[in-house]
Write a protein that holds these residues in place. Structure first.
Motif, short mmCIF file in Angstrom:
data_model
loop_
_atom_site.label_atom_id
_atom_site.label_comp_id
_atom_site.label_asym_id
_atom_site.label_seq_id
_atom_site.Cartn_x
_atom_site.Cartn_y
_atom_site.Cartn_z
N UNK A 260 0.83 -1.19 0.00
CA UNK A 260 0.00 0.00 0.00
C UNK A 260 0.87 1.25 0.00
N UNK A 261 0.31 2.38 -0.44
CA UNK A 261 1.07 3.64 -0.39
C UNK A 261 1.49 3.97 1.04
N UNK A 262 2.74 4.32 1.21
CA UNK A 262 3.29 4.60 2.53
C UNK A 262 3.35 6.08 2.85
N UNK A 263 3.11 6.93 1.85
CA UNK A 263 3.35 8.36 2.04
C UNK A 263 2.13 9.20 1.70
N UNK B 190 20.47 7.56 -0.68
CA UNK B 190 20.62 7.29 0.75
C UNK B 190 19.50 7.93 1.55
N UNK B 191 19.12 9.15 1.19
CA UNK B 191 18.02 9.83 1.89
C UNK B 191 16.70 9.09 1.66
N UNK B 192 16.50 8.60 0.43
CA UNK B 192 15.27 7.86 0.13
C UNK B 192 15.21 6.56 0.93
N UNK C 102 11.97 4.01 7.48
CA UNK C 102 11.21 4.58 8.60
C UNK C 102 9.71 4.41 8.37
N UNK C 103 9.26 4.68 7.17
CA UNK C 103 7.82 4.58 6.88
C UNK C 103 7.34 3.13 6.93
N UNK C 104 8.16 2.20 6.43
CA UNK C 104 7.76 0.79 6.40
C UNK C 104 7.96 0.10 7.74
N UNK C 105 8.82 0.67 8.58
CA UNK C 105 9.10 0.07 9.88
C UNK C 105 9.89 -1.21 9.79
N UNK C 106 10.64 -1.39 8.70
CA UNK C 106 11.41 -2.61 8.50
C UNK C 106 12.61 -2.28 7.60
#
Length: 282
Positions: free
Chosen positions: A38-41, A79-81, A87-91
């Motif tokens: 699913x979209x994370x952002x 690297x920033x991506x 962080x968004x995926x938590x994994x």
């Protein structure tokens, strides 16, 4: 002749391209949606591919404008991506479903002193018009071959073109998924994603500025206007492209796409695609 222009035109539900140009660099990042997850952002970005193209594109531009080398700019942007995605995926990225990880193609040209530096990943072509009149087009033949095979199989599985365009496209979902798993592996194809694995395999060239008349980078959705749709001839257009002419090419492309909703006259995997371009005249 000198100048610069860019454009982008949505061809899908969400425009997943990023494009920017100055007189010293141009960049196109064409996002490819993951095939799972699913979209994370949201609501910031409609798809994860749109997020990737914009995060990498914006950061790469900032780095280039801050004086970074082309390769350093790309490495820092990726690297920033990666940090934001994890962080968004938590994994950790290594533990994510590879079909859910967004990727992108890249076309980048940077004018550095007396040299025009080129970097490319995937099937976003760079087209360079030389002062001797020759046109050099740099793209990913391996990825184009994979897409061509999927298009051929689509025709074999519906030889009479009895199905609608979306129905014909679903006939090769298995092929598209298998192709996506060849991303950034030996024997497959190299692309831009948050792992950064493709960067070492980017197409690279350094051309003497005095030999280059103009350079353009495009998403594959724009390049189809110059290739299979035959809307315009790249060598002729790149001599002195104008915003009005660029938009006219896109307008005609959209007309032809709309005239072939079943993907029969112009065999392809998508009825329409985001079309983006930058052009730098030297």
């Amino acid at each position: 002749m000198a100048g610069a222009l860019c454009l982008t035109d949505r061809g899908n539900a969400a425009n997943e391209d990023f494009v920017r140009v100055t007189e010293s660099y141009g960049i196109v990042v064409d996002g490819a949606s993951g095939l799972a997850g699913e979209p994370l952002f949201a609501p910031r970005f409609a798809t994860n591919a749109q997020w990737l193209s914009h995060v990498v594109g914006e950061r790469a531009c900032a780095e280039l404008e801050g004086g970074a080398s082309v390769d350093d700019a790309l490495e820092r942007a990726v690297g920033a991506a990666r940090a934001e995605l994890e962080t968004a995926a938590g994994v950790a990225l290594e533990r994510m479903d590879p079909l859910a990880v967004p990727s992108a193609t890249l076309a980048l040209a940077a004018v550095k002193g007396d040299v025009v530096e080129l970097r490319g990943l995937g099937d976003s072509p760079l087209a360079v018009l030389m002062r001797d009149g020759s046109l050099v087009v740099v793209t990913d033949e391996a990825l184009e071959a994979l897409d061509a095979r999927a298009v051929s199989l689509m025709a074999l599985r519906d030889p009479g073109c009895a199905l609608s365009g979306p129905e014909r496209r679903r006939l090769v979902d298995d092929v598209v998924r298998a192709n996506r798993l060849l991303r950034n592996v030996d024997g497959g194809y190299w692309s831009l994603d948050s792992s950064g694995d493709g960067l070492a395999h980017a197409r690279r060239a350094s051309l003497p500025r005095e030999e280059v008349l103009a350079v353009a980078g495009m998403s594959d959705g724009m390049w189809r206007a110059f290739s299979e749709f035959g809307v315009a001839e790249a060598a002729r257009e790149l001599v002195g492209l104008t915003p009005g002419r660029a938009h006219e090419i896109v307008r005609r492309l959209r007309e032809l796409e709309a005239s072939d909703p079943d993907l029969a006259r112009f065999p392809r995997l998508k009825r329409s695609d985001d079309a983006s371009l930058f052009w730098i005249g030297l």
